[in-house]
Motif scaffolding. Structure first.
Motif, PDB file in Angstrom:
ATOM      1  N   GLY A  24      12.098  27.724  16.480  1.00 21.80           N
ATOM      2  CA  GLY A  24      11.766  28.237  15.148  1.00 21.80           C
ATOM      3  C   GLY A  24      11.754  29.750  15.091  1.00 21.80           C
ATOM      4  N   GLU A  25      11.868  30.384  16.246  1.00 20.46           N
ATOM      5  CA  GLU A  25      11.884  31.841  16.262  1.00 20.46           C
ATOM      6  C   GLU A  25      13.313  32.327  16.057  1.00 20.46           C
ATOM      7  N   GLN A  26      13.514  33.066  15.015  1.00 23.82           N
ATOM      8  CA  GLN A  26      14.826  33.633  14.735  1.00 23.82           C
ATOM      9  C   GLN A  26      14.815  35.079  15.210  1.00 23.82           C
ATOM     10  N   LYS A  27      15.826  35.469  15.908  1.00 22.62           N
ATOM     11  CA  LYS A  27      15.926  36.848  16.383  1.00 22.62           C
ATOM     12  C   LYS A  27      16.897  37.589  15.477  1.00 22.62           C
ATOM     13  N   TYR A  28      16.370  38.549  14.752  1.00 22.53           N
ATOM     14  CA  TYR A  28      17.182  39.365  13.859  1.00 22.53           C
ATOM     15  C   TYR A  28      17.075  40.808  14.298  1.00 22.53           C
ATOM     16  N   ALA A  29      18.126  41.512  14.086  1.00 25.98           N
ATOM     17  CA  ALA A  29      18.076  42.948  14.332  1.00 25.98           C
ATOM     18  C   ALA A  29      17.179  43.568  13.270  1.00 25.98           C
ATOM     19  N   PRO A  30      16.361  44.517  13.657  1.00 28.15           N
ATOM     20  CA  PRO A  30      15.479  45.130  12.659  1.00 28.15           C
ATOM     21  C   PRO A  30      16.298  45.859  11.590  1.00 28.15           C
ATOM     22  N   ALA A  31      15.837  45.761  10.385  1.00 31.80           N
ATOM     23  CA  ALA A  31      16.532  46.422   9.277  1.00 31.80           C
ATOM     24  C   ALA A  31      16.420  47.927   9.449  1.00 31.80           C
ATOM     25  N   GLN A  32      17.518  48.594   9.226  1.00 25.32           N
ATOM     26  CA  GLN A  32      17.494  50.044   9.326  1.00 25.32           C
ATOM     27  C   GLN A  32      17.292  50.630   7.946  1.00 25.32           C
ATOM     28  N   LYS A  33      16.419  51.585   7.892  1.00 24.57           N
ATOM     29  CA  LYS A  33      16.132  52.222   6.626  1.00 24.57           C
ATOM     30  C   LYS A  33      17.325  53.093   6.224  1.00 24.57           C
ATOM     31  N   VAL A  34      17.747  52.927   4.992  1.00 29.72           N
ATOM     32  CA  VAL A  34      18.878  53.698   4.487  1.00 29.72           C
ATOM     33  C   VAL A  34      18.357  55.033   3.972  1.00 29.72           C
ATOM     34  N   LYS A  35      19.000  56.095   4.436  1.00 26.79           N
ATOM     35  CA  LYS A  35      18.598  57.417   3.987  1.00 26.79           C
ATOM     36  C   LYS A  35      19.141  57.636   2.585  1.00 26.79           C
ATOM     37  N   GLU A  36      18.250  57.938   1.682  1.00 30.57           N
ATOM     38  CA  GLU A  36      18.670  58.183   0.307  1.00 30.57           C
ATOM     39  C   GLU A  36      19.251  59.588   0.209  1.00 30.57           C
ATOM     40  N   ALA A  37      20.383  59.691  -0.448  1.00 33.14           N
ATOM     41  CA  ALA A  37      21.040  60.990  -0.594  1.00 33.14           C
ATOM     42  C   ALA A  37      20.206  61.889  -1.500  1.00 33.14           C
ATOM     43  N   THR A  38      20.046  63.118  -1.079  1.00 31.77           N
ATOM     44  CA  THR A  38      19.300  64.097  -1.871  1.00 31.77           C
ATOM     45  C   THR A  38      20.268  64.832  -2.798  1.00 31.77           C
ATOM     46  N   SER A  39      19.705  65.625  -3.685  1.00 31.25           N
ATOM     47  CA  SER A  39      20.541  66.446  -4.569  1.00 31.25           C
ATOM     48  C   SER A  39      21.426  67.365  -3.741  1.00 31.25           C
ATOM     49  N   LEU A  40      20.851  67.946  -2.698  1.00 33.35           N
ATOM     50  CA  LEU A  40      21.623  68.837  -1.833  1.00 33.35           C
ATOM     51  C   LEU A  40      22.775  68.094  -1.173  1.00 33.35           C
ATOM     52  N   ASP A  41      22.525  66.868  -0.710  1.00 35.15           N
ATOM     53  CA  ASP A  41      23.588  66.060  -0.086  1.00 35.15           C
ATOM     54  C   ASP A  41      24.739  65.822  -1.063  1.00 35.15           C
ATOM     55  N   ARG A  42      24.391  65.456  -2.291  1.00 36.94           N
ATOM     56  CA  ARG A  42      25.424  65.163  -3.296  1.00 36.94           C
ATOM     57  C   ARG A  42      26.220  66.427  -3.654  1.00 36.94           C
ATOM     58  N   VAL A  43      25.521  67.542  -3.811  1.00 33.04           N
ATOM     59  CA  VAL A  43      26.200  68.800  -4.138  1.00 33.04           C
ATOM     60  C   VAL A  43      27.119  69.207  -2.994  1.00 33.04           C
ATOM     61  N   ARG A  44      26.612  69.121  -1.772  1.00 40.13           N
ATOM     62  CA  ARG A  44      27.427  69.471  -0.603  1.00 40.13           C
ATOM     63  C   ARG A  44      28.697  68.630  -0.514  1.00 40.13           C
ATOM     64  N   GLU A  45      28.538  67.327  -0.686  1.00 39.78           N
ATOM     65  CA  GLU A  45      29.688  66.418  -0.610  1.00 39.78           C
ATOM     66  C   GLU A  45      30.724  66.768  -1.674  1.00 39.78           C
ATOM     67  N   TRP A  46      30.266  66.980  -2.893  1.00 40.79           N
ATOM     68  CA  TRP A  46      31.189  67.286  -3.979  1.00 40.79           C
ATOM     69  C   TRP A  46      31.866  68.636  -3.747  1.00 40.79           C
ATOM     70  N   LEU A  47      31.087  69.664  -3.353  1.00 38.80           N
ATOM     71  CA  LEU A  47      31.669  70.990  -3.130  1.00 38.80           C
ATOM     72  C   LEU A  47      32.644  70.987  -1.955  1.00 38.80           C
ATOM     73  N   THR A  48      32.372  70.170  -0.946  1.00 39.13           N
ATOM     74  CA  THR A  48      33.300  70.065   0.182  1.00 39.13           C
ATOM     75  C   THR A  48      34.641  69.530  -0.299  1.00 39.13           C
ATOM     76  N   PHE A  49      34.595  68.474  -1.098  1.00 40.29           N
ATOM     77  CA  PHE A  49      35.827  67.919  -1.679  1.00 40.29           C
ATOM     78  C   PHE A  49      36.527  68.970  -2.542  1.00 40.29           C
TER      79      PHE A  49
END
Length: 109
Positions: A24-49
C-alpha cells in the motif's frame, strides 16, 4: 466448457487478490516547487529576445508595465520606461537591438 469458465474465474480472482496484496506504500518522487517568474525575469527574457532580433511582439505594453515593477537601485523606474519606449519606438532595427542591450545591462542580476 463449464470447467473452462470455472478455471478462468479462479485465475482472474487469484490475480485480483495477488494485486491487492501490496504493502500500500506508493513511492513517488517529491513534487518540486515551481519558481514563479518575477517581473524582472519576464522583462529580462523579453529584452534578451528583443536585443537579438530587434523585433517587437504583442507583449510590448505588458513588458513596459512589468518594467514599472522592477526596482533598480539608483535608477528611476520612469527613466527605465523612457529608455524602453525609445528602444521599441525606434525605426532602425540595429539601433533597437543596441538600445535594448544597453537597457538589459542596467537591470540587476
Amino acid at each position: 466448457m463449464r470447467s473452462y469458465a470455472i478455471f478462468t474465474a479462479i485465475v482472474m480472482s487469484t490475480m485480483l487478490v495477488v494485486q491487492g496484496c501490496s504493502s500500500g506504500e506508493q513511492k513517488y518522487a517529491p513534487a518540486q516547487k515551481v519558481k514563479e517568474a518575477t517581473s524582472l525575469d519576464r522583462v529580462r527574457e523579453w529584452l534578451t529576445f528583443f536585443s537579438k532580433t530587434g523585433q517587437t511582439d504583442s507583449g510590448v505594453s505588458l513588458i513596459r508595465e512589468e518594467l514599472g515593477k522592477v526596482s533598480v537601485p539608483g535608477v528611476d523606474t520612469a527613466a527605465l520606461q523612457a529608455e524602453f519606449d525609445a528602444a521599441t519606438n525606434n525605426s532602425n532595427p540595429a539601433t533597437r537591438k543596441k538600445l535594448a542591450e544597453e537597457l538589459l545591462k542596467k537591470l540587476p542580476n
